[in-house]
Design an enzyme around this catalytic site. Structure first.
Site, PDB file in Angstrom:
ATOM      1  CB  CYS A  52     -43.057   6.158   8.962  1.00  0.00           C
ATOM      2  SG  CYS A  52     -41.728   6.886   8.343  1.00  0.00           S
ATOM      3  CB  CYS A  55     -43.562   9.980  10.127  1.00  0.00           C
ATOM      4  SG  CYS A  55     -44.120   9.761   8.414  1.00  0.00           S
ATOM      5  CG  HIS A 115     -44.647   8.089   5.154  1.00  0.00           C
ATOM      6  ND1 HIS A 115     -43.478   7.686   5.859  1.00  0.00           N
ATOM      7  CD2 HIS A 115     -45.198   7.048   4.558  1.00  0.00           C
ATOM      8  CE1 HIS A 115     -43.551   6.354   5.486  1.00  0.00           C
ATOM      9  NE2 HIS A 115     -44.569   6.109   4.733  1.00  0.00           N
ATOM     10  CG  ASN A 155     -29.450   2.763  -0.407  1.00  0.00           C
ATOM     11  OD1 ASN A 155     -28.866   2.545  -1.475  1.00  0.00           O
ATOM     12  ND2 ASN A 155     -28.947   1.719   0.323  1.00  0.00           N
ATOM     13  CB  SER A 163     -34.883   0.153   5.893  1.00  0.00           C
ATOM     14  OG  SER A 163     -34.558   1.550   6.406  1.00  0.00           O
ATOM     15  CG  HIS A 166     -40.168   9.516   5.392  1.00  0.00           C
ATOM     16  ND1 HIS A 166     -41.344   9.733   6.461  1.00  0.00           N
ATOM     17  CD2 HIS A 166     -39.524  10.819   5.342  1.00  0.00           C
ATOM     18  CE1 HIS A 166     -41.404  11.212   6.507  1.00  0.00           C
ATOM     19  NE2 HIS A 166     -39.985  11.690   5.989  1.00  0.00           N
ATOM     20  CG  HIS A 168     -34.553   7.910   4.296  1.00  0.00           C
ATOM     21  ND1 HIS A 168     -35.453   7.254   3.951  1.00  0.00           N
ATOM     22  CD2 HIS A 168     -33.573   7.058   4.663  1.00  0.00           C
ATOM     23  CE1 HIS A 168     -35.059   5.804   3.745  1.00  0.00           C
ATOM     24  NE2 HIS A 168     -33.942   5.772   4.201  1.00  0.00           N
ATOM     25  CD  GLN A 170     -27.818   5.539   5.496  1.00  0.00           C
ATOM     26  OE1 GLN A 170     -27.022   5.237   6.378  1.00  0.00           O
ATOM     27  NE2 GLN A 170     -28.665   4.481   5.136  1.00  0.00           N
TER      28      GLN A 170
HETATM   29  P1  H2U Z   1     -31.787   2.895   4.294  1.00  0.00           P
HETATM   30  O1  H2U Z   1     -32.901   3.793   3.980  1.00  0.00           O
HETATM   31  O2  H2U Z   1     -30.777   2.711   3.653  1.00  0.00           O
HETATM   32  O3  H2U Z   1     -32.397   1.604   4.893  1.00  0.00           O
HETATM   33  O4  H2U Z   1     -31.314   3.814   5.716  1.00  0.00           O
HETATM   34  C1  H2U Z   1     -32.297   3.827   7.047  1.00  0.00           C
HETATM   35  C2  H2U Z   1     -31.171   3.911   7.966  1.00  0.00           C
HETATM   36  O5  H2U Z   1     -32.049   4.628   9.180  1.00  0.00           O
HETATM   37  C3  H2U Z   1     -30.289   2.843   8.483  1.00  0.00           C
HETATM   38  O6  H2U Z   1     -29.023   2.994   8.322  1.00  0.00           O
HETATM   39  C4  H2U Z   1     -31.499   4.105  10.305  1.00  0.00           C
HETATM   40  C5  H2U Z   1     -30.760   2.724  10.069  1.00  0.00           C
HETATM   41  O7  H2U Z   1     -29.540   2.194  10.603  1.00  0.00           O
HETATM   42  N1  H2U Z   1     -32.470   3.837  11.550  1.00  0.00           N
HETATM   43  C6  H2U Z   1     -32.139   4.697  12.533  1.00  0.00           C
HETATM   44  O8  H2U Z   1     -31.350   5.124  12.803  1.00  0.00           O
HETATM   45  N2  H2U Z   1     -33.245   4.619  13.460  1.00  0.00           N
HETATM   46  C7  H2U Z   1     -34.380   3.818  13.302  1.00  0.00           C
HETATM   47  O9  H2U Z   1     -35.178   3.699  14.226  1.00  0.00           O
HETATM   48  C8  H2U Z   1     -34.681   2.849  12.166  1.00  0.00           C
HETATM   49  C9  H2U Z   1     -33.635   2.986  11.175  1.00  0.00           C
HETATM   50 ZN    ZN Z   2     -42.565   8.520   7.178  1.00  0.00          ZN
END
Ligand code: H2U
Ligand code: ZN
Length: 349
Positions: A52, A55, A115, A155, A163, A166, A168, A170
């Site tokens: 992940c 994490c 996680h 989201n 994506s 975990h 999180h 934004q």
């Molecule tokens: P989502 O949960 O909406 O997918 O957003 C996760 C964000 O994490 C996404 O905007 C960022 C992606 O650009 N990200 C990083 O900044 N670093 C990473 O190593 C993978 C994902």
């Molecule tokens: Zn994680």
């Protein structure tokens, strides 16, 4: 003709925050369903996943390692949609072609080092740390001279395009105020000028009197299904006191916001006994240095699930061409959520 009933007859409802309408067709809940059945991931997750990128201690894209963080953690998005250092530019041709450069900033915030947790499974004291981080980020990002709007959002769930499971969210800061908060700003300003009160202050007072659509309430916040809900189980968290932004909350109020956030998402998870997907986001005053007495802090939750963990609402057809439409009424959705256990289903098993 019978008397008009919300529960029986098609009607339109007005959203005073945006000026939009939603078509409500309660009789359609009787129709059979033969559409697509989504597979919903229901995996048990480890407390730490070595693969992940959120994490503690793990490597992210670009080779940066997360620190061994113990509660919340914020970092600049490695794939930011908005960046600070771009040249200023503008393009205009007739009244038909318009473009302008947009500067901004994108961050990712981890709600917990664990996680396997989600907001409804976290302790209120730990969710409070998320609220505190929202506050400090709103303040720091909003203080940048080229930032006028700070969008905090979450989201959740793979069907929302999230994506990573975990926990999180934004934060995007940008120069212009984007479409949705801009619509709400206009409506709230007009209401405030006419009535001398915030639109949501008056609205919440009415909802508290009726209690019909109130799901969760504490001293400082409520969670309710708005009268004009569009998504099947759409809700809003609203401060009882008219505050313009997160920074005006007292420490008690921050804790109360965390408490309502948890209690609402517990109801969500209990509805279909799955980790309930949604997009949620906070709307508050712009960070343009002006006073905004018309603005009333709130958080929207737009969940796509309709009648089970696998059947999702699509905004297509009439909704794309006309306006949103829903089958069960806001009151029926509120009743279903209110009737659920207040304790997370996983702890009841
Ligand atoms: P989502 O949960 O909406 O997918 O957003 C996760 C964000 O994490 C996404 O905007 C960022 C992606 O650009 N990200 C990083 O900044 N670093 C990473 O190593 C993978 C994902
Ligand atoms: Zn994680």
């Amino acid at each position: 003709m019978d008397k008009f009933e919300f529960t029986e007859h098609s009607h339109r409802r007005y959203n005073p925050l945006t000026g939009d309408w939603v078509l409500v067709s309660p009789h359609r809940t009787k129709r059979p369903w033969q559409g697509k059945v989504e597979k919903h991931s229901q995996d048990e997750r480890p407390q730490h996943d070595p693969k992940c990128y959120l994490c503690p201690g793990n490597e992210r894209a670009g080779g940066i390692n997360n620190p061994d963080y113990k509660d919340v953690f914020v970092f600049q998005n490695d794939f930011s949609a908005l960046v600070p250092d771009i040249p200023e530019g503008k393009y205009e041709k007739k009244d038909l072609f318009r473009a302008e450069s947009e500067r901004g900033f994108c961050k990712v915030i981890c709600f917990s080092p664990r996680h396997d947790l989600t907001i409804p499974e976290m302790e209120v004291e730990d969710i409070k740390k998320v609220v505190d981080l929202w506050c400090s980020e709103y303040e720091a990002i909003g203080a940048l001279d080229y930032i006028n709007h700070v969008q905090i959002f979450e989201n959740k769930g793979d069907i929302m395009g999230c994506s990573n499971p975990h926990p999180h969210g934004q934060i995007w800061g940008q120069h212009s105020v984007p479409g949705e908060p801009a619509k709400e700003a206009k409506m709230q300003k007009a209401y405030f000028q006419t009535n001398g009160q915030t639109l949501l202050g008056d609205y919440v007072d009415e909802e508290l009197k009726s209690q019909e659509r109130i799901l969760v309430e504490n001293d400082h916040f409520v969670a309710l299904v708005p009268f004009w809900a569009t998504w099947p189980f759409e809700t809003m968290i609203v401060s009882k006191r008219p505050v313009q932004n997160l920074l005006q909350l007292t420490d008690d109020e921050r804790l109360a916001m965390a408490d309502v956030y948890k209690k609402l998402t517990v109801l969500y998870d209990n509805l279909f006994e799955v980790s309930f997907p949604y997009s949620a986001g906070i709307h508050q005053a712009p960070t343009d240095g002006e006073e905004h007495p018309e603005w009333h802090l709130h958080m929207h939750f737009y969940p796509p699930l309709l009648r089970s963990a696998t059947v999702k609402k699509f905004m297509v057809g009439y909704e794309m061409m006309g306006n949103p439409q829903r089958d069960i009424t806001a009151e029926q959705a509120a009743q279903r959520l209110k009737d659920l256990p207040k304790v997370h289903y996983k702890t009841l098993k």
